[in-house]
Design an enzyme around this catalytic site. Sequence first.
Site, PDB file in Angstrom:
ATOM      1  N   GLU A   1      -5.471  54.581 -33.292  1.00 40.16           N
ATOM      2  CA  GLU A   1      -7.179  55.072 -33.879  1.00 40.16           C
ATOM      3  C   GLU A   1      -8.021  53.877 -32.564  1.00 40.16           C
ATOM      4  O   GLU A   1      -8.454  53.159 -33.653  1.00 40.16           O
ATOM      5  CB  GLU A   1      -6.811  55.050 -35.038  1.00 40.16           C
TER       6      GLU A   1
ATOM      7  N   GLU B   1       0.769  59.829 -39.177  1.00 45.33           N
ATOM      8  CA  GLU B   1       0.229  59.293 -40.051  1.00 45.33           C
ATOM      9  C   GLU B   1      -0.200  60.259 -41.199  1.00 45.33           C
ATOM     10  O   GLU B   1      -1.718  60.625 -40.853  1.00 45.33           O
ATOM     11  CB  GLU B   1      -0.762  57.497 -39.919  1.00 45.33           C
TER      12      GLU B   1
END
Length: 469
Positions: free
Chosen positions: A163, A374
């Site tokens: 991320e 995720e």
Amino acid sequence: MKFPKDFLFGAASAAYQVEGAWDKDGKGLSNWDIFSKIPGKTFEGTNGDIAVDHYNRYKEDVKLMAEMGLESYRFSISWPRIIPDGNGKINEMGIDFYNGLIDECLKYGIVPFVTLYHWDLPQSLEEKGGWTNKETIEAFVNYAEVCFKAFGDRVKHWITFNETIMFCKLGYITGAHPPGKINAQKEYFDATHNVFVAHAKAVKKYKELKQYGEIGITHVFNPAFSVDDKEENLIAASHANYYETFWYYDPILKGEYPEYVVNDLKNKGLTPYWTDDELQLLKDNAEKNDFIGLNYYQPQRVENNTEVVKIIEMDREKSTGRPGNISFDSVYKTVMMEDKTYTKWGWEISPEGFLDGLRMLKERYGDIKLYITENGLGDEDPIIDDVIVDVPRIKYIEAHLKVVKEAIKEGINLKGYFAWSVIDLLSWLNGFKKQYGFIYVDHKNNLNRKKKLSFHWYKKIIETRGEEL
Ligand code: BGP
């Protein structure tokens, strides 16, 4: 339909959020070790000093994962545990720890899926400018090579970064993550570019070593949708997608930045400091990248913004994913909508947005291999008669796995699903209150582990390869 045989059912964690042992066995300091201790930065001053003590209890944890039938465990390596000062001597005790963890996974046939960088930068590098300093690129590639050589005989799935948007935006725009800078727009874009270069160089290095595994990057997947059909809002949503999705995905998958943002940044005087060689490297890397990991929690609902905002300073609460923020350039804002459902932390629950987003990706990037690295529900789980009844989590994951199934049917190249998270862990800014795991950790009772209802449910899904979904 059952999920294909080569589809991996997994669950994830990250070093800082589970390991603890922050100063044990030669580990160096990370930026999070320092930042989390600044008053007011995290919920009730929580930090990862002990976290859930995975460092000492990984055998017990992996055994539970095996019992759940987990096919793959996504975890991250703490860079300062391997190279305490970021770019110097290797800490052999750090290598030993991950050797132990990897071997423990393999003992049960659990595939280790390893992230090299899940936000815990060695503090010594942070002090020299972190990701805005190009020396960090070389330090990262060196660290990556150390890991490939130490673990690559057994680890065949590598994620370079987790991320980029989060640690750069929260680090340089909202100030909620280290280095805690507010509205440092030029540094924000410089940092993102340097991360993409570091990724490309690490991929190149990995391929040169001929270890014959796969390597990719994990991005937030936060597709933007306009709140309605008004032209100004449609433009706002497109702007959001360009800045928050395509700016991150294009340099990896297309090997170049989206022209729309490049031109806009030029007008704003925010073009990152880049060289021709670096841009060429990104081009060359596009074919070498094996997959992209998506972390999907929610979409964003976007509308045109007319308020003039000089400094986008956000409190911790607003930085944690709750809609209601204005973009750094004041062009759009994210809003909550009355007809949508939200978690206790204000995150929208939208399996539909997930599917629409996946279609958008396929349209722009074609058949690239994807993993959901995720996805999960942050909640405060009720305990009834000693049973952790996390039914909303089951419902959440069920709905999103159905989307994964549908997407595969539509020909989207999805090869695995990792729930966040395997075990209750430290939420960066929300402490231990916000739970995500299949395994409960009792903070009042010696950090004892306990299986939640979702543990048994996920076990069954894996056993039956999701046939009933
Ligand atoms: C992702 C991070 C994870 C995890 C998750 C949940 O952005 O990669 O590390 O923290 O979000 O976020 P939170 O803990 O804020 O609910």
